[in-house]
Scaffold this motif. Structure first.
Motif, PDB file in Angstrom:
ATOM      1  N   ALA A  21      49.973  45.519  27.940  1.00 36.94           N
ATOM      2  CA  ALA A  21      50.279  44.362  28.786  1.00 36.94           C
ATOM      3  C   ALA A  21      49.286  44.240  29.934  1.00 36.94           C
ATOM      4  CB  ALA A  21      51.699  44.479  29.327  1.00 36.94           C
ATOM      5  N   THR A  22      48.927  45.358  30.540  1.00 39.20           N
ATOM      6  CA  THR A  22      47.990  45.337  31.668  1.00 39.20           C
ATOM      7  C   THR A  22      46.612  44.866  31.235  1.00 39.20           C
ATOM      8  OG1 THR A  22      49.181  47.136  32.772  1.00 39.20           O
ATOM      9  CG2 THR A  22      46.890  46.771  33.432  1.00 39.20           C
ATOM     10  N   ILE A  23      46.139  45.374  30.107  1.00 39.68           N
ATOM     11  CA  ILE A  23      44.822  44.960  29.609  1.00 39.68           C
ATOM     12  C   ILE A  23      44.816  43.471  29.288  1.00 39.68           C
ATOM     13  CG2 ILE A  23      43.150  45.215  27.728  1.00 39.68           C
ATOM     14  CD1 ILE A  23      43.898  48.178  27.621  1.00 39.68           C
ATOM     15  N   LEU A  24      45.847  42.993  28.609  1.00 39.14           N
ATOM     16  CA  LEU A  24      45.882  41.580  28.246  1.00 39.14           C
ATOM     17  C   LEU A  24      45.895  40.685  29.478  1.00 39.14           C
ATOM     18  CD1 LEU A  24      48.332  41.388  25.194  1.00 39.14           C
ATOM     19  CD2 LEU A  24      45.860  41.001  25.202  1.00 39.14           C
ATOM     20  N   GLN A  25      46.679  41.030  30.473  1.00 35.98           N
ATOM     21  CA  GLN A  25      46.727  40.194  31.672  1.00 35.98           C
ATOM     22  C   GLN A  25      45.400  40.230  32.433  1.00 35.98           C
ATOM     23  OE1 GLN A  25      49.152  37.969  32.381  1.00 35.98           O
ATOM     24  NE2 GLN A  25      49.808  38.636  30.342  1.00 35.98           N
ATOM     25  N   THR A  26      44.740  41.389  32.455  1.00 33.02           N
ATOM     26  CA  THR A  26      43.419  41.472  33.086  1.00 33.02           C
ATOM     27  C   THR A  26      42.412  40.600  32.347  1.00 33.02           C
ATOM     28  OG1 THR A  26      43.871  43.729  33.837  1.00 33.02           O
ATOM     29  CG2 THR A  26      41.565  43.041  33.749  1.00 33.02           C
ATOM     30  N   LEU A  27      42.434  40.669  31.029  1.00 33.96           N
ATOM     31  CA  LEU A  27      41.499  39.874  30.233  1.00 33.96           C
ATOM     32  C   LEU A  27      41.791  38.382  30.358  1.00 33.96           C
ATOM     33  CD1 LEU A  27      41.238  42.084  27.025  1.00 33.96           C
ATOM     34  CD2 LEU A  27      39.601  41.891  28.905  1.00 33.96           C
ATOM     35  N   ARG A  28      43.056  38.031  30.469  1.00 36.85           N
ATOM     36  CA  ARG A  28      43.399  36.614  30.663  1.00 36.85           C
ATOM     37  C   ARG A  28      42.769  36.102  31.952  1.00 36.85           C
ATOM     38  NH1 ARG A  28      49.196  33.602  29.885  1.00 36.85           N
ATOM     39  NH2 ARG A  28      48.500  31.548  30.592  1.00 36.85           N
ATOM     40  N   THR A  29      42.837  36.881  33.005  1.00 37.86           N
ATOM     41  CA  THR A  29      42.253  36.471  34.283  1.00 37.86           C
ATOM     42  C   THR A  29      40.736  36.325  34.182  1.00 37.86           C
ATOM     43  OG1 THR A  29      44.019  37.604  35.487  1.00 37.86           O
ATOM     44  CG2 THR A  29      42.021  37.103  36.711  1.00 37.86           C
ATOM     45  N   ARG A  30      40.108  37.192  33.418  1.00 38.42           N
ATOM     46  CA  ARG A  30      38.650  37.182  33.303  1.00 38.42           C
ATOM     47  C   ARG A  30      38.138  36.127  32.318  1.00 38.42           C
ATOM     48  NH1 ARG A  30      36.868  43.585  32.909  1.00 38.42           N
ATOM     49  NH2 ARG A  30      37.798  44.280  34.874  1.00 38.42           N
ATOM     50  N   SER A  31      39.003  35.618  31.458  1.00 38.55           N
ATOM     51  CA  SER A  31      38.567  34.695  30.396  1.00 38.55           C
ATOM     52  C   SER A  31      38.527  33.276  30.941  1.00 38.55           C
ATOM     53  CB  SER A  31      39.520  34.793  29.199  1.00 38.55           C
ATOM     54  OG  SER A  31      39.514  36.091  28.659  1.00 38.55           O
ATOM     55  N   THR A  32      37.374  32.901  31.463  1.00 40.91           N
ATOM     56  CA  THR A  32      37.179  31.597  32.067  1.00 40.91           C
ATOM     57  C   THR A  32      36.095  30.835  31.306  1.00 40.91           C
ATOM     58  OG1 THR A  32      35.575  32.540  33.609  1.00 40.91           O
ATOM     59  CG2 THR A  32      37.869  32.453  34.335  1.00 40.91           C
ATOM     60  N   VAL A  33      35.879  29.596  31.690  1.00 40.27           N
ATOM     61  CA  VAL A  33      34.839  28.792  31.043  1.00 40.27           C
ATOM     62  C   VAL A  33      33.496  29.515  31.154  1.00 40.27           C
ATOM     63  CG1 VAL A  33      33.583  26.607  31.124  1.00 40.27           C
ATOM     64  CG2 VAL A  33      36.064  26.635  31.476  1.00 40.27           C
ATOM     65  N   GLY A  34      32.825  29.681  30.030  1.00 37.60           N
ATOM     66  CA  GLY A  34      31.544  30.364  29.992  1.00 37.60           C
ATOM     67  C   GLY A  34      31.623  31.823  29.597  1.00 37.60           C
ATOM     68  N   THR A  35      32.826  32.395  29.555  1.00 37.61           N
ATOM     69  CA  THR A  35      32.980  33.793  29.155  1.00 37.61           C
ATOM     70  C   THR A  35      32.658  33.957  27.672  1.00 37.61           C
ATOM     71  OG1 THR A  35      34.714  34.172  30.802  1.00 37.61           O
ATOM     72  CG2 THR A  35      34.590  35.725  28.979  1.00 37.61           C
ATOM     73  N   ASN A  36      31.883  34.971  27.355  1.00 28.68           N
ATOM     74  CA  ASN A  36      31.529  35.257  25.968  1.00 28.68           C
ATOM     75  C   ASN A  36      32.605  36.142  25.331  1.00 28.68           C
ATOM     76  OD1 ASN A  36      30.176  36.424  23.553  1.00 28.68           O
ATOM     77  ND2 ASN A  36      28.346  35.454  24.409  1.00 28.68           N
TER      78      ASN A  36
END
Length: 258
Positions: A21-36
């Protein structure tokens, strides 16, 4: 194989669920327009390794895939829904992204998936589809009581998806989980109540409602892994790992409140 976990194993399952759960929520925050998507995979790898955990995906090589998956997270965009293999693609405004992650920590695995729209453009149809899978997941969890059957869970999930007008694919669905990622019993996303394996305390299940806007048919990408909607329509996928208890089910992959 169907595993029933003892209290010590269940305690370890809670740790695995919290990590997922922690990893997914962190990745959700980091996944923005332009993220590869490849950057998302690298971030997932780093967090898994730093936690002393093991990926359930990188060496995963089932009969339906083409060789080992080779990545640490599934990243499915728009018309992709399951087993999305990370690739050199930068997220665009309005993309619907699904992140699906399974890790093993101290010998017990946990599995979860989230879908969300990237950027400021938030198409109503996509948001409605995501909300439906989340609502179906809650319905399935509510049905997961000791003495109930797998069919009761499937029926609860399918009733929500069908009422919203989505076709339902039963080839891929939820599953048992424990010392390995994929175990029996299979949990289809629709079914008949009162049928199937009887739930008992200590059983772990990964429930995962997923839908496509206008089809139940999947096609496989050239990468041999990524499953997409046959019509090119958008898709959504929500998943939690839960533990059957003596009373209400325990959600192991629920994010910790901020």
């Amino acid at each position: 194989m169907i595993e029933i976990l003892n209290p010590a194993e269940l305690a370890r399952a809670r740790g695995a669920g919290t990590l997922v759960a922690t990893i997914l929520q962190t990745l959700r925050t980091r996944s923005t327009v332009g993220t590869n998507l490849l950057d998302i995979d690298q971030w997932a790898q780093a967090m898994i390794v730093d936690a002393g955990a093991q990926s359930c995906y990188v060496d995963y090589a089932p009969a339906f895939g083409r060789g080992p998956f080779g990545h640490y997270i599934c990243t499915a965009v728009n018309d992709a829904v399951l087993h999305g293999k990370p690739r050199d693609y930068r997220l665009a405004d309005g993309d619907l992204l699904t992140l699906d992650l399974a890790v093993s920590l101290d010998g017990i695995a946990a599995d979860s998936a989230i879908s969300f729209v990237v950027g400021g453009t938030q198409p109503a149809e996509s948001l409605a589809m995501i909300e439906t899978t989340e609502r179906a997941l809650r319905a399935g969890i509510a049905a997961a009581r000791p003495g109930a059957r797998i069919g009761d869970i499937s029926h609860a999930i399918g009733a929500v998806l069908s009422a919203a007008g989505y076709p339902i694919n039963t080839e891929f669905g939820g599953h048992g989980i424990g010392s390995t990622m994929h175990q029996d019993p299979h949990v289809p996303n629709t079914g008949r109540p009162g049928r199937g394996f009887t739930l008992r305390p200590g059983l772990l299940l990964a429930l995962e409602p997923w839908v496509m806007v206008d089809t139940a048919e999947l096609v496989t990408d050239a990468d041999g892994w990524t499953l997409r909607s046959a019509t090119g329509c958008r898709t959504a996928h929500s998943e939690h790992t839960i533990a059957i208890t003596d009373g209400e089910p325990e959600i192991l992959t629920l994010p910790t409140p901020a």
